[in-house]
Design a protein around this motif. Structure first.
Motif, PDB file in Angstrom:
ATOM      1  N   GLY A 256      19.117  11.830  48.323  1.00  0.00           N
ATOM      2  CA  GLY A 256      18.393  12.565  49.355  1.00  0.00           C
ATOM      3  C   GLY A 256      16.903  12.362  49.380  1.00  0.00           C
ATOM      4  O   GLY A 256      16.199  13.124  50.047  1.00  0.00           O
ATOM      5  N   GLY A 257      16.333  11.393  48.655  1.00  0.00           N
ATOM      6  CA  GLY A 257      14.882  11.239  48.604  1.00  0.00           C
ATOM      7  C   GLY A 257      14.413   9.902  49.127  1.00  0.00           C
ATOM      8  O   GLY A 257      15.043   8.864  48.880  1.00  0.00           O
ATOM      9  N   THR A 258      13.316   9.918  49.852  1.00  0.00           N
ATOM     10  CA  THR A 258      12.686   8.688  50.326  1.00  0.00           C
ATOM     11  C   THR A 258      11.230   8.694  49.865  1.00  0.00           C
ATOM     12  O   THR A 258      10.526   9.689  50.023  1.00  0.00           O
ATOM     13  CB  THR A 258      12.727   8.600  51.861  1.00  0.00           C
ATOM     14  N   VAL A 259      10.792   7.581  49.281  1.00  0.00           N
ATOM     15  CA  VAL A 259       9.422   7.461  48.790  1.00  0.00           C
ATOM     16  C   VAL A 259       8.688   6.440  49.652  1.00  0.00           C
ATOM     17  O   VAL A 259       9.168   5.324  49.860  1.00  0.00           O
ATOM     18  CB  VAL A 259       9.395   7.023  47.316  1.00  0.00           C
ATOM     19  N   LEU A 260       7.518   6.850  50.160  1.00  0.00           N
ATOM     20  CA  LEU A 260       6.662   5.943  50.922  1.00  0.00           C
ATOM     21  C   LEU A 260       5.379   5.718  50.122  1.00  0.00           C
ATOM     22  O   LEU A 260       4.488   6.566  50.118  1.00  0.00           O
ATOM     23  CB  LEU A 260       6.315   6.540  52.293  1.00  0.00           C
ATOM     24  N   PRO A 261       5.271   4.600  49.425  1.00  0.00           N
ATOM     25  CA  PRO A 261       4.035   4.316  48.687  1.00  0.00           C
ATOM     26  C   PRO A 261       2.974   3.755  49.629  1.00  0.00           C
ATOM     27  O   PRO A 261       3.134   2.674  50.190  1.00  0.00           O
ATOM     28  CB  PRO A 261       4.487   3.283  47.654  1.00  0.00           C
ATOM     29  N   LEU A 262       1.885   4.490  49.819  1.00  0.00           N
ATOM     30  CA  LEU A 262       0.881   4.080  50.797  1.00  0.00           C
ATOM     31  C   LEU A 262       0.132   2.830  50.370  1.00  0.00           C
ATOM     32  O   LEU A 262      -0.553   2.210  51.185  1.00  0.00           O
ATOM     33  CB  LEU A 262      -0.115   5.213  51.042  1.00  0.00           C
ATOM     34  N   HIS A 263       0.257   2.439  49.080  1.00  0.00           N
ATOM     35  CA  HIS A 263      -0.448   1.247  48.648  1.00  0.00           C
ATOM     36  C   HIS A 263       0.294  -0.027  49.034  1.00  0.00           C
ATOM     37  O   HIS A 263      -0.211  -1.123  48.813  1.00  0.00           O
ATOM     38  CB  HIS A 263      -0.650   1.284  47.133  1.00  0.00           C
ATOM     39  N   GLN A 264       1.498   0.091  49.602  1.00  0.00           N
ATOM     40  CA  GLN A 264       2.179  -1.096  50.104  1.00  0.00           C
ATOM     41  C   GLN A 264       1.601  -1.482  51.463  1.00  0.00           C
ATOM     42  O   GLN A 264       0.797  -0.761  52.042  1.00  0.00           O
ATOM     43  CB  GLN A 264       3.683  -0.819  50.234  1.00  0.00           C
ATOM     44  N   ALA A 265       2.015  -2.654  51.967  1.00  0.00           N
ATOM     45  CA  ALA A 265       1.517  -3.121  53.259  1.00  0.00           C
ATOM     46  C   ALA A 265       1.723  -2.047  54.312  1.00  0.00           C
ATOM     47  O   ALA A 265       2.791  -1.464  54.425  1.00  0.00           O
ATOM     48  CB  ALA A 265       2.252  -4.401  53.662  1.00  0.00           C
TER      49      ALA A 265
END
Length: 772
Positions: free
Chosen positions: A473-482
Motif C-alpha cells: 500500500g505504499g508509494t515513494v516519490l524521491p524528489l532527487h530523481q529526474a
C-alpha cells in the motif's frame, strides 16, 4: 585626571545588548568614584565580576567584565550618587574655586539623576496644578483596585464595584472582576514557574477551575515543575502555554492530558504553545509513559512546541469517539521512542481526516542506542477500530539516529500497524534514519511518501518495508530523481491486443507472442521456471477480438526481478484474476514462505502443483461500488530473482483483451520470451554442420535436421552458410512432428549442364508457427 569634573548635558545612564563576545562597555557621563557607577545585567545589580575605569574623567570611562556577558543580555550602566555634602566651608575661611566647582558638579550630577528617574515616573501634567494624586492609606487600599474617581483623582474600588466600557459603539459596562475572569491564569492559583517549586497542585487546581467555568486557561512564561500528571478536562475552553511543563513525576503516566476519555467530546478547542519536558530520560520500555495525550479532538487547532524524553512524545487517542477534522502543528519532538502515536482504543473510535504540519522528530545519538525508534505511528489497541483514513503530513523532518551503517536498530519515520486508506506525506526530510521511509505491518492502502531529502544514503534508501503486511500500500516519490520521472511509471511489457498475438503451437495448443502460458494443474511435476512456463496450451478459446481464459489457464509476462521488486499490472477484460509466481536466481520456484503483496486485495497462496500467488478478487470487481482493483501493484519477496506476472480466468467466461506491465520510472527490467526461452515466440530454428555432396546438373540431395515441436502446417525454410552458388536451390519440408520432429532440407543443382560441389558449411532450418 581632570583638575575638576565638567558636568555636560549627558544622560547618566546607557544600555547595551550583549553579543557574547564584547567584554568592555563605555559610559559617556562622568563619575567621581568607581563606586558611583551602578552595573546591571538584565536588571540585576552586580557587585563583582567587573572593573571600572575612568572615574574622575569628564568624558566618562569604561567597564570591563571578567567574562563577556551572554548573547542577548541587557547591560545597563547608571550613575548612582549618594545625596550628601562632600565638603564643608568654614566661616571666614578660604573659598577655593576647585572645592566649590567639585561641590557644584556633584549637585548638578545628582540633579541629572533625579531628572532621569522622574522621566520614568507617573506624574500629573503641568497644567493640572493641585490635582489629587495622593494614594489612600494602606488599610483603605488593601485588596482593592487602584483607579480614578469622577474628578480624575486617585481612588480605590472593590473588584466588583467599578465598571469599564470598551471605547467602541455598543460597548457594555463591565466590572473589573468580570473582565479579569475572562481567562484564567495558572498564576492565579499559585503556580510559580521557577523550575524548582512543585507547581503540580496549583496547575491542576487551575485546570479544574477552567473546566468548571468553561474558561480558557493560560500558563505563562517560566518552567513549571510538576511531580504529578496533569489533566485538563474537555469542558475547559482551551489552553495557551508560553512556558514549559517540566515533568518530574512517576513513570507510566501521561504528563499532560487534554480532554476526557469515555464519551466526552473535545470539539472546537484551541490548544496552543504546548511544551512538556521530562526531567529524566525515559528508558522507552513503558508505552504508558507519554508526554502529551490528546483525546477525541474534532475541529480543533493544536500547536505543540515541545515534547521530549518520553516513550511516546505526543499521542492522539480515540476511545468512545475519535479524532478527526483537526489541524496539529508540531515543533521539536525529541528523544522519544515514538514521536507521534495516532491510536484508537475501542471498536467505536476512529482516527480520520487529520492535518499534521511540520515537526522535527529527532533522537540524540546517545539516547537508548539499542532500541528501535519511529517518528510517527498509526496504531490500534486489540479489538479497536483499525481503519485510519485521510492523514496529511506537510514538511515533517526525521533525524532518528540509526546506530551503525546501514543500521543495527530500526530508525524509521512512519510505522503503519493498521488498515485504512490515504496517508500523504509531502516534503519529508530523512537524515540518519534506516533505509526505509515507512514500515507497513497491516493492510494499509494508498500511502504516498514524497521524500524531499535523504541526507545519509547518497539519495538512496527511501523505500517501504512490508513486515507482515497484507497490502503493498505504499508509494515513494524521491524528489532527487529526474523530475520527469515523478509519478510516471515505465511501460515494461505491452500486449495491447492479446488476440492478435495468438498462434497455433500444435494441433490442440495455442501460444501467444511475448507471453508464457501456465496451467493451474500441470500434469508433469514442475519446480523450475522452464517447467512452469509453456509455449502453448489447450483449452483456450479464441474469439473474434478476444481470448476466453478458463480458470485453469493463465497468461503472463516473465521478468527478471533481481533488481526491480515492484510491478504494476493492468488488464482489460472481464472476470480476470491477477496471479504471480516467484523464482530464485537458479530459477527454482519459491514456495509460500516468500509471500508477495497486491496493492488492493489479499494475496492467496495456491500451493502445489501451481505454486502461484493470486489476488482474492477479480480485477473488475467493485470495492464499495468503485472499480479500485483495475490497476494492481505487486510487490515481490526480497529473494525473488525471476517472476511470472499475469492473469488467469476467474470464471468459465473470463475474457482477456489486453495486458500491460509497468514499473517505477527508475527501473528497466528484462522481459523473457523467445531467444533461449521456449515460450512467447512463433519461431523455431536449428542447425548442423553439413558438407553437400557433388551434384550433377539437375540432381538433388537431402539432409534431415532435428527441430523439436515442429508441426505440419508450420512454415519452414532452409539456408546454408557455406559456399554460395546461384544455381543451388535450398528448400525445406516437415518430415516428422512432435517433441523429436525433423525438417528435411533439399538442395538442387539448377545448372543446365555443370556439376557443382559446394564447400562445407552450416545448414540452418527455420519454422514459423502460423497465427491462429
Amino acid at each position: 585626571m581632570d583638575e575638576h569634573i565638567r558636568i555636560g548635558d549627558v544622560a547618566p545612564r546607557v544600555q547595551y545588548l550583549a553579543d557574547g563576545v564584547q567584554a568592555s562597555f563605555t559610559y559617556p557621563f562622568p563619575i567621581f568614584e568607581a563606586t558611583d557607577l551602578e552595573v546591571r545585567l538584565d536588571g540585576l545589580v552586580l557587585s563583582a565580576g567587573y572593573a571600572v575605569a575612568g572615574a574622575g574623567a569628564s568624558e566618562g570611562g569604561s567597564v570591563l567584565f571578567d567574562a563577556p556577558p551572554a548573547t542577548g543580555r541587557r547591560v545597563t550602566l547608571r550613575r548612582n550618587l549618594a545625596v550628601a555634602r562632600t565638603t564643608d566651608f568654614q566661616p571666614n575661611g578660604v573659598l577655593r574655586a576647585n572645592t566649590l566647582n567639585d561641590e557644584l558638579d556633584y549637585q548638578v550630577a545628582a540633579l541629572q539623576e533625579v531628572k532621569e528617574e522622574l522621566g520614568s515616573a507617573l506624574r500629573l501634567d503641568p497644567s493640572e496644578v493641585g490635582g489629587a494624586a495622593t494614594l489612600p492609606l494602606r488599610e483603605a487600599r488593601a485588596n482593592k483596585l487602584l483607579g480614578f474617581d469622577s474628578t480624575g483623582g486617585v481612588t480605590v474600588f472593590d473588584r466588583g464595584e467599578g465598571t469599564m466600557t470598551v471605547p467602541f459603539p455598543g460597548g457594555i459596562p463591565r466590572t473589573v472582576e468580570d473582565k479579569l475572569a475572562e481567562r484564567l491564569s495558572a498564576r492565579d492559583f499559585g503556580a510559580i514557574g521557577d523550575g524548582t517549586a512543585d507547581d503540580g497542585p496549583a496547575l491542576q487546581a487551575a485546570m479544574n477551575a477552567a473546566a468548571a467555568s468553561g474558561k480558557f486557561l493560560e500558563i505563562g512564561e517560566g518552567i513549571f515543575r510538576t511531580t504529578m500528571p496533569l489533566l485538563l478536562p474537555g469542558a475547559a475552553a482551551g489552553l495557551s502555554m508560553r512556558g514549559t511543563l517540566l515533568y518530574a513525576g512517576p513513570g507510566g503516566n501521561a504528563a499532560l492530558t487534554l480532554g476526557d476519555g469515555g464519551t466526552a467530546n473535545n470539539q472546537r478547542k484551541s490548544y496552543t504553545g504546548l511544551a512538556v519536558y521530562r526531567s529524566l530520560q525515559s528508558d522507552w520500555l513503558d508505552e504508558a509513559d507519554v508526554g502529551i495525550r490528546i483525546r477525541n479532538i474534532d475541529a480543533c487547532k493544536v500547536e505543540i512546541r515541545r515534547a521530549e524524553r518520553f516513550t511516546i512524545g505526543v499521542q492522539l487517542l480515540g476511545d468512545a469517539r475519535g479524532c478527526e477534522d483537526s489541524d496539529i502543528h508540531y515543533g521539536r519532538i525529541a528523544d522519544n521512542r515514538i514521536g507521534l502515536d495516532l491510536r484508537t482504543l475501542t471498536g467505536s473510535a476512529w482516527m480520520n481526516s487529520l492535518r499534521h504540519h511540520g515537526g522535527h522528530f529527532a533522537c540524540s545519538s546517545g539516547t537508548n542506542p539499542g532500541v528501535g525508534r519511529f517518528g510517527v505511528r498509526l496504531s490500534a489497541a486489540a479489538g479497536a477500530y483499525r481503519l485510519h483514513n485521510a492523514h496529511l503530513f506537510v514538511g515533517p523532518a526525521f533525524e532518528l539516529q540509526r546506530q551503525g551503517t546501514p543500521g543495527t536498530v530500526d530508525a524509521i519515520p512512519f510505522l503503519l500497524e493498521v488498515d485504512g486508506r490515504s496517508l500523504t506525506a509531502q516534503g519529508v526530510r530523512m537524515e540518519a534514519c534506516s533505509p526505509f521511509v515507512a514500515r507497513h505491518t497491516g493492510g494499509f492502502n494508498d500511502a504516498r511518501y514524497e521524500v524531499a531529502y535523504v541526507g545519509t544514503y547518497g539519495f538512496a534508501g527511501c523505500a517501504v518495508d512490508y513486515a507482515g503486511a497484507t497490502r503493498a500500500g505504499g508509494t515513494v516519490l524521491p524528489l532527487h530523481q529526474a523530475a520527469a520521472a515523478l509519478g510516471t511509471p515505465r511501460l515494461a511489457a505491452d500486449a495491447s491486443n492479446i488476440r492478435a498475438r495468438a498462434f497455433r503451437w500444435d494441433t490442440t495448443a495455442t501460444g501467444f507472442e511475448g507471453l508464457a502460458v501456465l496451467s493451474g494443474n500441470p500434469t508433469i511435476p514442475a519446480n523450475t521456471l522452464t517447467n512452469f512456463c509453456f509455449p502453448g496450451l489447450s483449452s483456450i478459446t479464441l474469439n473474434a477480438d478476444t481470448v476466453t481464459l478458463p480458470t485453469s489457464r493463465a497468461l503472463a509476462f516473465v521478468v527478471d526481478c533481481s533488481t526491480c521488486k515492484e510491478f504494476f499490472l493492468a488488464a482489460e477484460g472481464s472476470g480476470l484474476r491477477p496471479m504471480a509466481m516467484q523464482f530464485d536466481a537458479a530459477e527454482n520456484v519459491l514456495d509460500g514462505s516468500a509471500p508477495l503483496l497486491w496493492s488492493n486485495m489479499n494475496a492467496v497462496w495456491q500451493g502445489a502443483p501451481s505454486y502461484w500467488w493470486e489476488g482474492n478478487a477479480d480485477l473488475d470487481s467493485l470495492v464499495g461500488g468503485l472499480p479500485l482493483n483495475r490497476l494492481q501493484r505487486v510487490t515481490l519477496a526480497p529473494g525473488a530473482a525471476y517472476a511470472v506476472i499475469g492473469v488467469r480466468g476467474g470464471n468459465a467466461a473470463s475474457v482477456l483483451k489486453s495486458l500491460r506491465l509497468y514499473v517505477p520510472a527508475t527501473e528497466a527490467p528484462m522481459v523473457l520470451a523467445g531467444g533461449g526461452r521456449a515460450w512467447g515466440t512463433r519461431e523455431l530454428s536449428a542447425s548442423l554442420a553439413y558438407d553437400p555432396p557433388s551434384l550433377a546438373a539437375g540432381a538433388s540431395a537431402m539432409q534431415a535436421v532435428t527441430l523439436p515441436n515442429i508441426q505440419n502446417g508450420d512454415f519452414v525454410q532452409a539456408g546454408f552458410s557455406g559456399q554460395a552458388s546461384a544455381y543451388m536451390e535450398w528448400t525445406a519440408a516437415v518430415t516428422t512432428t512432435g517433441a523429436t520432429g525433423t525438417v528435411t532440407a533439399r538442395v538442387t543443382n539448377r545448372h543446365g549442364s555443370t556439376a557443382i560441389d559446394l564447400a562445407a558449411g552450416t545448414l540452418f532450418v527455420r519454422a514459423l508457427k502460423p497465427r491462429a
